[in-house]
Design a protein around this motif. Structure first.
Motif, mmCIF file in Angstrom:
data_model
loop_
_atom_site.group_PDB
_atom_site.id
_atom_site.type_symbol
_atom_site.label_atom_id
_atom_site.label_comp_id
_atom_site.label_asym_id
_atom_site.label_seq_id
_atom_site.Cartn_x
_atom_site.Cartn_y
_atom_site.Cartn_z
ATOM 1 N N ARG A 205 0.838 -1.211 0.000
ATOM 2 C CA ARG A 205 0.000 0.000 0.000
ATOM 3 C C ARG A 205 0.868 1.255 0.000
ATOM 4 N N LEU A 206 1.930 1.224 0.771
ATOM 5 C CA LEU A 206 2.821 2.383 0.832
ATOM 6 C C LEU A 206 3.504 2.620 -0.512
ATOM 7 N N ALA A 207 3.984 1.544 -1.128
ATOM 8 C CA ALA A 207 4.662 1.674 -2.417
ATOM 9 C C ALA A 207 3.717 2.236 -3.473
ATOM 10 N N ASP A 208 2.478 1.757 -3.486
ATOM 11 C CA ASP A 208 1.492 2.262 -4.448
ATOM 12 C C ASP A 208 1.188 3.736 -4.184
ATOM 13 N N ASP A 209 1.135 4.120 -2.933
ATOM 14 C CA ASP A 209 0.842 5.513 -2.583
ATOM 15 C C ASP A 209 1.980 6.433 -3.006
ATOM 16 N N ILE A 210 3.214 5.960 -2.897
ATOM 17 C CA ILE A 210 4.360 6.753 -3.335
ATOM 18 C C ILE A 210 4.302 6.974 -4.849
ATOM 19 N N VAL A 211 3.898 5.945 -5.581
ATOM 20 C CA VAL A 211 3.732 6.092 -7.032
ATOM 21 C C VAL A 211 2.674 7.147 -7.329
ATOM 22 N N ASP A 212 1.563 7.070 -6.636
ATOM 23 C CA ASP A 212 0.478 8.033 -6.849
ATOM 24 C C ASP A 212 0.936 9.452 -6.532
ATOM 25 N N ALA A 213 1.697 9.607 -5.451
ATOM 26 C CA ALA A 213 2.196 10.928 -5.075
ATOM 27 C C ALA A 213 3.175 11.468 -6.108
ATOM 28 N N SER A 214 4.012 10.581 -6.656
ATOM 29 C CA SER A 214 4.973 11.020 -7.672
ATOM 30 C C SER A 214 4.249 11.474 -8.938
ATOM 31 N N GLN A 215 3.171 10.794 -9.291
ATOM 32 C CA GLN A 215 2.377 11.200 -10.448
ATOM 33 C C GLN A 215 1.705 12.539 -10.198
ATOM 34 N N THR A 216 1.234 12.740 -8.994
ATOM 35 C CA THR A 216 0.623 14.022 -8.631
ATOM 36 C C THR A 216 1.621 15.159 -8.793
ATOM 37 N N LEU A 217 2.863 14.906 -8.392
ATOM 38 C CA LEU A 217 3.906 15.924 -8.489
ATOM 39 C C LEU A 217 4.188 16.293 -9.941
ATOM 40 N N VAL A 218 4.401 15.308 -10.784
ATOM 41 C CA VAL A 218 4.714 15.579 -12.190
ATOM 42 C C VAL A 218 3.532 16.257 -12.883
ATOM 43 N N GLU A 219 2.331 15.744 -12.647
ATOM 44 C CA GLU A 219 1.151 16.310 -13.295
ATOM 45 C C GLU A 219 0.919 17.765 -12.886
ATOM 46 N N ALA A 220 1.316 18.117 -11.688
ATOM 47 C CA ALA A 220 1.138 19.504 -11.241
ATOM 48 C C ALA A 220 1.938 20.478 -12.087
ATOM 49 N N GLU A 222 2.931 19.716 -15.424
ATOM 50 C CA GLU A 222 2.685 19.514 -16.846
ATOM 51 C C GLU A 222 1.637 20.499 -17.383
ATOM 52 N N PRO A 223 1.816 20.964 -18.640
ATOM 53 C CA PRO A 223 0.835 21.881 -19.246
ATOM 54 C C PRO A 223 -0.577 21.304 -19.265
ATOM 55 N N GLU A 224 -0.699 19.988 -19.492
ATOM 56 C CA GLU A 224 -2.018 19.372 -19.520
ATOM 57 C C GLU A 224 -2.545 19.056 -18.120
ATOM 58 N N GLY A 225 -1.728 19.333 -17.117
ATOM 59 C CA GLY A 225 -2.148 19.132 -15.736
ATOM 60 C C GLY A 225 -2.356 20.472 -15.045
ATOM 61 N N GLY A 226 -1.662 20.659 -13.933
ATOM 62 C CA GLY A 226 -1.784 21.922 -13.208
ATOM 63 C C GLY A 226 -1.029 23.069 -13.848
ATOM 64 N N TYR A 228 1.983 24.201 -13.481
ATOM 65 C CA TYR A 228 2.739 25.111 -12.613
ATOM 66 C C TYR A 228 3.968 25.663 -13.333
ATOM 67 N N ARG A 229 4.406 25.001 -14.376
ATOM 68 C CA ARG A 229 5.536 25.519 -15.139
ATOM 69 C C ARG A 229 5.263 26.936 -15.612
ATOM 70 N N PHE A 230 4.034 27.212 -16.049
ATOM 71 C CA PHE A 230 3.686 28.563 -16.498
ATOM 72 C C PHE A 230 3.891 29.568 -15.377
ATOM 73 N N GLU A 231 3.465 29.204 -14.164
ATOM 74 C CA GLU A 231 3.625 30.104 -13.013
ATOM 75 C C GLU A 231 5.105 30.292 -12.682
ATOM 76 N N TRP A 232 5.883 29.242 -12.881
ATOM 77 C CA TRP A 232 7.301 29.290 -12.535
ATOM 78 C C TRP A 232 8.083 30.189 -13.490
ATOM 79 N N VAL A 233 7.760 30.118 -14.769
ATOM 80 C CA VAL A 233 8.505 30.863 -15.789
ATOM 81 C C VAL A 233 7.959 32.278 -15.972
ATOM 82 N N ASN A 234 6.738 32.522 -15.562
ATOM 83 C CA ASN A 234 6.089 33.829 -15.738
ATOM 84 C C ASN A 234 6.945 34.948 -15.128
#
Length: 410
Positions: A205-220, A222-226, A228-234
């Protein structure tokens, strides 16, 4: 403020004979700001530092959850008679994941730092306000056997890479809770195989949750996700984001030097004894010094921006190439000097505590070259880096110390 910065820069570069007047200095700083491509620098960090490191962590986490060296593979073998459950494989993969995470630790900006570092602490809680609790993990192992168990209800002190380390590397199958904790009553009487299987179930369960958290981080990011790159470079966020990046790099002082080395060795005010081995990071895998060395490698990448624009280019742009090279040399020295593995930091600090004296440690900090390898010598080399970080770095890039770094306790 301008005159203070001018005076500090004079101390850094002896070739400057005098500072210009306040009005002229303001003009020079304004022209300098226009002349350096800060937006390009921030884009470089987003595209060539942060996202590649975050993605690499996610890939390693996937392998830990489901690959040939995974928790899943080990648990299946453990539960099937006749199969060999080789825990060495999954421990190897955990180390690979942790090594990549120790790089990510230096890049806690944006989504990873938001909400008090909630996402970061979900993945790894060391150094947070809720560090690993063996009892909390033991309770969760039992509760996870119940229908409807939801890992999201558990505190970060029972989740993440540090909880997974405890489950995979600790050979002690007895629980670590007080007798009044109801969930673990009777646990020690269960057959050894049952306890291993239940611990493995929770580890999955912990290993699966870490995978989910890592996906949340990357998606945040990504242009098709959150996005945040736009906010960072702005450019509108340039000043705040540059400060956030600078603060993130101070991990090397506040965590690597002070928390990971300073407290266990007794060199930091957080330890009032001759040594505090209980404060060692990664005590079950005994990979503490490896973690610190990887932190140093990531710090160098954070300073240089990898192969693109970074803080080192600001040093050159401001007219301090020699200071930049000296800073990089200090980082490389600290990297090399923190890279030993035997004895482990845990073993070394237990021996120091048993000796009843911190004198050898103090001697090592005073003469680190004569006392290498050793944690106290490594601390001295890291301090050479963080002293430059507090002076040369913040002066040349014209940024303030992070709030948590206003005082130095060792």
């Amino acid at each position: 403020m301008t005159s203070i910065r001018c005076w500090a820069m004079t101390l850094i570069a002896l070739s400057l004979s005098a500072c210009v007047g306040d009005d002229q200095s303001d003009t020079t700083e304004s022209e300098t700001a226009r002349g350096f491509d800060y937006q390009g620098m921030m884009a470089n960090y987003a595209d060539n530092v942060f996202l590649p490191e975050y993605r690499a962590f996610g890939e390693q986490a996937d392998e830990l959850a489901e690959g040939i060296h995974s928790v899943q593979f080990y648990c299946e073998a453990l539960n099937e008679p006749g199969r060999i459950a080789d825990i060495g494989r999954v421990r190897y993969q955990w180390r690979r994941v942790m090594e990549q995470w120790q790089r990510v630790e230096l890049f806690q900006v944006g989504p990873l730092a938001a909400n008090g570092g909630a996402l970061r602490n979900r993945i790894y809680s060391f150094g947070s306000s809720a560090p690993l609790s063996e009892c909390a993990v033991d309770q969760s192992v039992v509760l996870a056997q119940e229908e409807g168990f939801d890992l999201r209800t558990r505190s970060v002190n029972a989740r993440g890479l540090d909880a997974l380390e405890y489950l995979l590397f600790s050979e002690d199958l007895t629980h670590h809770c007080p007798s009044q904790i109801s969930e673990t009553q009777g646990w020690n009487n269960l057959p050894e195989q049952t306890r291993r299987q239940q611990r493995c179930d929770y580890a999955q369960r912990l290993a699966d949750d870490i995978v989910d958290a890592s996906q949340t981080l990357v998606e945040a990011w990504e242009p098709e996700g959150g996005d945040y790159r736009f906010e960072w470079v702005n450019p509108a966020n340039q000043e705040a984001n540059l400060k956030a990046l600078s603060d993130a790099l101070f991990y090397i002082e506040l965590q690597a030097k002070d928390r990971k080395l300073g407290v266990p060795t007794g060199l930091h005010a957080g330890c009032s004894a001759v040594a505090c081995p209980d404060a060692v990071e990664s005590p079950y895998s005994e990979s503490s010094m490896s973690n610190i060395q990887i932190n140093m490698k990531a710090f160098l990448q954070g300073f240089t921006g990898g192969n693109g624009l970074g803080f080192d280019d600001i040093f050159v742009h401001e007219g301090f190439p020699e200071v930049m090279e000296a800073f990089k040399d200090a980082i490389i020295d600290a990297d090399v000097r923190s890279g030993y593995s035997s004895p482990s930091l845990l073993q070394e600090m237990r021996a120091q505590l048993d000796s009843g004296s911190a004198q050898d440690c103090l001697n090592a900090t005073a003469n680190p070259a004569d006392n290498y390898p050793g944690a106290c010598a490594a601390h001295a080399y890291l301090k050479r880096v963080t002293d430059r970080l507090r002076t040369d770095f913040v002066t040349i890039v014209n940024l303030d110390l992070p709030e948590r770094g206003q005082s130095d306790n060792d």
